[in-house]
Design a protein around this motif. Structure first.
Motif, PDB file in Angstrom:
ATOM      1  N   ARG A 366     -96.184  35.265 -21.731  1.00  0.00           N
ATOM      2  CA  ARG A 366     -96.566  34.243 -22.699  1.00  0.00           C
ATOM      3  C   ARG A 366     -95.344  33.475 -23.192  1.00  0.00           C
ATOM      4  N   GLN A 367     -94.277  34.220 -23.564  1.00  0.00           N
ATOM      5  CA  GLN A 367     -93.066  33.570 -24.059  1.00  0.00           C
ATOM      6  C   GLN A 367     -92.381  32.768 -22.963  1.00  0.00           C
ATOM      7  N   ALA A 368     -92.389  33.291 -21.750  1.00  0.00           N
ATOM      8  CA  ALA A 368     -91.778  32.577 -20.623  1.00  0.00           C
ATOM      9  C   ALA A 368     -92.497  31.252 -20.382  1.00  0.00           C
ATOM     10  N   ARG A 369     -93.827  31.296 -20.365  1.00  0.00           N
ATOM     11  CA  ARG A 369     -94.607  30.064 -20.150  1.00  0.00           C
ATOM     12  C   ARG A 369     -94.341  29.059 -21.267  1.00  0.00           C
ATOM     13  N   GLU A 370     -94.290  29.551 -22.509  1.00  0.00           N
ATOM     14  CA  GLU A 370     -94.099  28.660 -23.650  1.00  0.00           C
ATOM     15  C   GLU A 370     -92.739  27.958 -23.574  1.00  0.00           C
ATOM     16  N   ASP A 371     -91.682  28.723 -23.240  1.00  0.00           N
ATOM     17  CA  ASP A 371     -90.348  28.118 -23.165  1.00  0.00           C
ATOM     18  C   ASP A 371     -90.243  27.134 -22.005  1.00  0.00           C
ATOM     19  N   ILE A 372     -90.879  27.450 -20.884  1.00  0.00           N
ATOM     20  CA  ILE A 372     -90.852  26.523 -19.742  1.00  0.00           C
ATOM     21  C   ILE A 372     -91.578  25.231 -20.109  1.00  0.00           C
ATOM     22  N   THR A 373     -92.737  25.366 -20.748  1.00  0.00           N
ATOM     23  CA  THR A 373     -93.520  24.194 -21.154  1.00  0.00           C
ATOM     24  C   THR A 373     -92.733  23.320 -22.139  1.00  0.00           C
ATOM     25  N   ASN A 374     -91.915  23.963 -22.966  1.00  0.00           N
ATOM     26  CA  ASN A 374     -91.113  23.230 -23.951  1.00  0.00           C
ATOM     27  C   ASN A 374     -89.785  22.726 -23.390  1.00  0.00           C
ATOM     28  N   GLY A 375     -89.556  22.947 -22.114  1.00  0.00           N
ATOM     29  CA  GLY A 375     -88.318  22.460 -21.483  1.00  0.00           C
ATOM     30  C   GLY A 375     -87.084  23.243 -21.877  1.00  0.00           C
ATOM     31  N   ALA A 376     -87.251  24.525 -22.242  1.00  0.00           N
ATOM     32  CA  ALA A 376     -86.133  25.324 -22.759  1.00  0.00           C
ATOM     33  C   ALA A 376     -85.515  26.241 -21.710  1.00  0.00           C
ATOM     34  N   VAL A 377     -85.948  26.140 -20.460  1.00  0.00           N
ATOM     35  CA  VAL A 377     -85.434  27.025 -19.413  1.00  0.00           C
ATOM     36  C   VAL A 377     -84.836  26.188 -18.281  1.00  0.00           C
ATOM     37  N   THR A 378     -83.598  26.506 -17.928  1.00  0.00           N
ATOM     38  CA  THR A 378     -82.994  25.918 -16.731  1.00  0.00           C
ATOM     39  C   THR A 378     -82.591  27.047 -15.799  1.00  0.00           C
ATOM     40  N   ILE A 379     -82.714  26.799 -14.511  1.00  0.00           N
ATOM     41  CA  ILE A 379     -82.300  27.768 -13.500  1.00  0.00           C
ATOM     42  C   ILE A 379     -81.338  27.078 -12.550  1.00  0.00           C
ATOM     43  N   ASN A 380     -80.145  27.663 -12.443  1.00  0.00           N
ATOM     44  CA  ASN A 380     -79.080  27.107 -11.592  1.00  0.00           C
ATOM     45  C   ASN A 380     -78.749  25.668 -11.969  1.00  0.00           C
ATOM     46  N   GLY A 381     -78.835  25.395 -13.279  1.00  0.00           N
ATOM     47  CA  GLY A 381     -78.453  24.084 -13.787  1.00  0.00           C
ATOM     48  C   GLY A 381     -79.538  23.037 -13.742  1.00  0.00           C
ATOM     49  N   ILE A 382     -80.729  23.401 -13.308  1.00  0.00           N
ATOM     50  CA  ILE A 382     -81.827  22.434 -13.184  1.00  0.00           C
ATOM     51  C   ILE A 382     -82.983  22.882 -14.081  1.00  0.00           C
ATOM     52  N   LYS A 383     -83.459  21.961 -14.921  1.00  0.00           N
ATOM     53  CA  LYS A 383     -84.539  22.297 -15.841  1.00  0.00           C
ATOM     54  C   LYS A 383     -85.810  22.627 -15.073  1.00  0.00           C
ATOM     55  N   VAL A 384     -86.464  23.725 -15.472  1.00  0.00           N
ATOM     56  CA  VAL A 384     -87.734  24.125 -14.851  1.00  0.00           C
ATOM     57  C   VAL A 384     -88.852  23.307 -15.474  1.00  0.00           C
ATOM     58  N   THR A 385     -89.644  22.628 -14.633  1.00  0.00           N
ATOM     59  CA  THR A 385     -90.714  21.752 -15.134  1.00  0.00           C
ATOM     60  C   THR A 385     -92.103  22.228 -14.740  1.00  0.00           C
ATOM     61  N   SER A 386     -92.151  23.237 -13.852  1.00  0.00           N
ATOM     62  CA  SER A 386     -93.456  23.709 -13.382  1.00  0.00           C
ATOM     63  C   SER A 386     -93.541  25.221 -13.493  1.00  0.00           C
ATOM     64  N   LEU A 387     -94.697  25.705 -13.938  1.00  0.00           N
ATOM     65  CA  LEU A 387     -94.922  27.152 -14.015  1.00  0.00           C
ATOM     66  C   LEU A 387     -95.019  27.794 -12.643  1.00  0.00           C
ATOM     67  N   ASP A 388     -95.241  26.982 -11.620  1.00  0.00           N
ATOM     68  CA  ASP A 388     -95.390  27.503 -10.256  1.00  0.00           C
ATOM     69  C   ASP A 388     -94.090  27.441  -9.449  1.00  0.00           C
ATOM     70  N   GLU A 389     -93.002  26.987 -10.082  1.00  0.00           N
ATOM     71  CA  GLU A 389     -91.745  26.833  -9.350  1.00  0.00           C
ATOM     72  C   GLU A 389     -91.254  28.175  -8.822  1.00  0.00           C
ATOM     73  N   ILE A 390     -90.722  28.163  -7.589  1.00  0.00           N
ATOM     74  CA  ILE A 390     -90.199  29.383  -6.965  1.00  0.00           C
ATOM     75  C   ILE A 390     -88.706  29.499  -7.263  1.00  0.00           C
ATOM     76  N   VAL A 391     -88.279  30.685  -7.689  1.00  0.00           N
ATOM     77  CA  VAL A 391     -86.873  30.922  -8.023  1.00  0.00           C
ATOM     78  C   VAL A 391     -86.093  31.275  -6.764  1.00  0.00           C
ATOM     79  N   ARG A 392     -85.016  30.552  -6.544  1.00  0.00           N
ATOM     80  CA  ARG A 392     -84.132  30.803  -5.400  1.00  0.00           C
ATOM     81  C   ARG A 392     -82.691  30.901  -5.884  1.00  0.00           C
ATOM     82  N   PRO A 393     -81.786  31.478  -5.069  1.00  0.00           N
ATOM     83  CA  PRO A 393     -80.383  31.607  -5.480  1.00  0.00           C
ATOM     84  C   PRO A 393     -79.724  30.247  -5.683  1.00  0.00           C
ATOM     85  N   HIS A 394     -78.668  30.241  -6.481  1.00  0.00           N
ATOM     86  CA  HIS A 394     -77.854  29.039  -6.655  1.00  0.00           C
ATOM     87  C   HIS A 394     -77.369  28.576  -5.284  1.00  0.00           C
TER      88      HIS A 394
END
Length: 418
Positions: A366-394
């Motif tokens: 729940r908290q992960a979805r909320e932060d992603i929806t609010n634009g508060a999560v970046t992975i490898n320097g790129i903001k996550v915009t989709s809940l379905d995004e696949i995480v890959r190495p830098h």
């Protein structure tokens, strides 16, 4: 400018013997001088750097510094600054440390003909016990040795005969260097004053009361708030890049207080008086720009590490400040995030919500979805915009790392195990 005048302007002198004679000597000729360090550890820290930068300043004016690696005295242990006996190290460990320190000095000062490296094991190990007692021990009155601050401070808790005789060994070093290389000045920290002047007394007993040998010590380095310089929450600031990365080293200098930065520019850089005065004015008129801190960090990082290490530290700083870490190299990622919170993950690729929870970076979906929806999560320097995004190495990490940022500053490094 005479070297003594320069050191005085830089605030780098605590005490010296016979100031006018020393000033006259350095005006009339190019002298030889020395400073020593015991190989009780395998790296120098920035506190060690201060007296040796003084040697470098002498070298730049044509004088001839000797750097003494204490392979002999390191086997005994200097009691200065200690409340208890030092644990003796094996001769093998001392030799290994000595080689590492010499490599650091060579990197700092170059293998220059105007700077000579020597190891006091080479002469101290040749002195027999009887020769030590007859030739040197006879020249040291016990009452004078007991009065030395470093000994007097240890009498209540206790000091061994081994550490008690350290001051004689340091005096032997000075006499040996004077006799063989015409070394006329010993430089050291403020706590070495008693040992150095003891060496002068011994030399004058052996060679005559007017023998032109001198002592010069540097001040104890304290920050403007009175606390000890050179420490952070993580401990000492080392010159070894494996112990303190160039990025951490650069950040240490970059974060100095306005009240201290001009003093450190004088101590730790080779900038001219005009350049430092201009930076001091900038501190007064435009402190928000931190021009003095940036110049300090640049100069010292370049000197201790290299131009390339400085550029990497600046790249990391810029990337973290703007949150744009996508283009950092693998080595830069390791420097930037190696000491930040880490988690271990498998190389299985997952959607971002499940990956964040499985990696324990988030405790709930729940908290992960909320932060992603609010634009508060970046992975490898790129903001996550989709809940379905696949995480890959830098992209530059050779499959080793994923860097997650929550909010503006909270980073976690995920290390991928195959």
């Amino acid at each position: 400018m005479n070297i003594i005048d320069e050191l005085t302007w830089r605030g780098a002198i605590n005490q010296m013997t016979e100031e006018e004679n020393l000033r006259k000597l350095t005006d009339e000729k190019k002298i030889s001088l020395y400073c020593g360090v015991d190989p009780t550890g395998d790296s120098l820290h920035i506190g060690h750097l201060i007296p040796f930068m003084m040697l470098k300043r002498f070298a730049l004016q044509g004088h001839h510094p000797y750097i003494v690696i204490g392979g002999g005295t390191g086997a005994i242990g200097d009691p200065s600054g200690r409340k208890t006996e030092r644990k003796l190290q094996t001769m093998e460990k001392i030799h290994d440390n000595a080689e590492k320190l010499k490599a650091q000095f060579t990197h700092l000062f170059g293998d220059d003909e105007n700077i000579t490296f020597v190891n006091n094991f080479d002469w101290l190990s040749q002195i027999s016990l009887l020769d030590f007692l007859r030739d040197y021990g006879k020249l040291f009155p016990i009452n004078v040795m007991l009065a030395k601050e470093v000994v007097a401070s240890r009498l209540e808790a206790g000091i061994s005969f081994t550490e008690f005789t350290y001051q004689i060994l340091q005096a032997v070093d000075y006499e040996h260097l004077y006799s063989k290389y015409d070394v006329q000045l010993q430089v050291g920290g403020a706590d070495q004053w008693g040992n150095i002047t003891g060496g002068i007394d011994m030399i004058r007993k052996m060679h005559g009361g007017n023998t032109p040998v001198y002592a010069l010590t540097i001040p104890l380095m304290l920050k403007s708030d009175g606390t000890k310089f050179g420490k952070t929450a993580g401990g000492a600031i080392w010159l070894d890049p494996e112990k303190t990365s160039p990025f951490e080293f650069y950040q240490f200098w970059l974060n100095q207080d306005d009240a201290d930065v001009v003093k450190y520019l004088k101590y730790f850089t080779f900038l001219s008086k005009e350049e430092i005065d201009a930076l001091a004015e900038a501190v007064e008129k435009e402190p928000e720009k931190r021009l003095a801190q940036r110049r300090l960090a640049e100069e010292v990082t370049r000197f201790v590490h290299s131009e390339q290490a400085l550029k990497e530290a600046q790249n990391i700083t810029e990337a973290l400040y703007h949150g744009s870490i996508a283009d950092l190299t693998e080595h830069e990622l390791e420097q930037a995030f190696g000491k930040m919170p880490t988690v271990d993950v498998t190389d299985e690729e997952k959607d971002v919500v499940n990956w964040l929870v499985d990696s324990t970076i988030y405790s709930s979906k729940r908290q992960a979805r909320e932060d992603i929806t609010n634009g508060a999560v970046t992975i490898n320097g790129i903001k996550v915009t989709s809940l379905d995004e696949i995480v890959r190495p830098h992209k530059n990490s050779n499959g080793k790392y994923v860097v997650v940022r929550k909010g503006k500053k909270k980073y976690t490094l995920a290390k991928i195990s195959k």
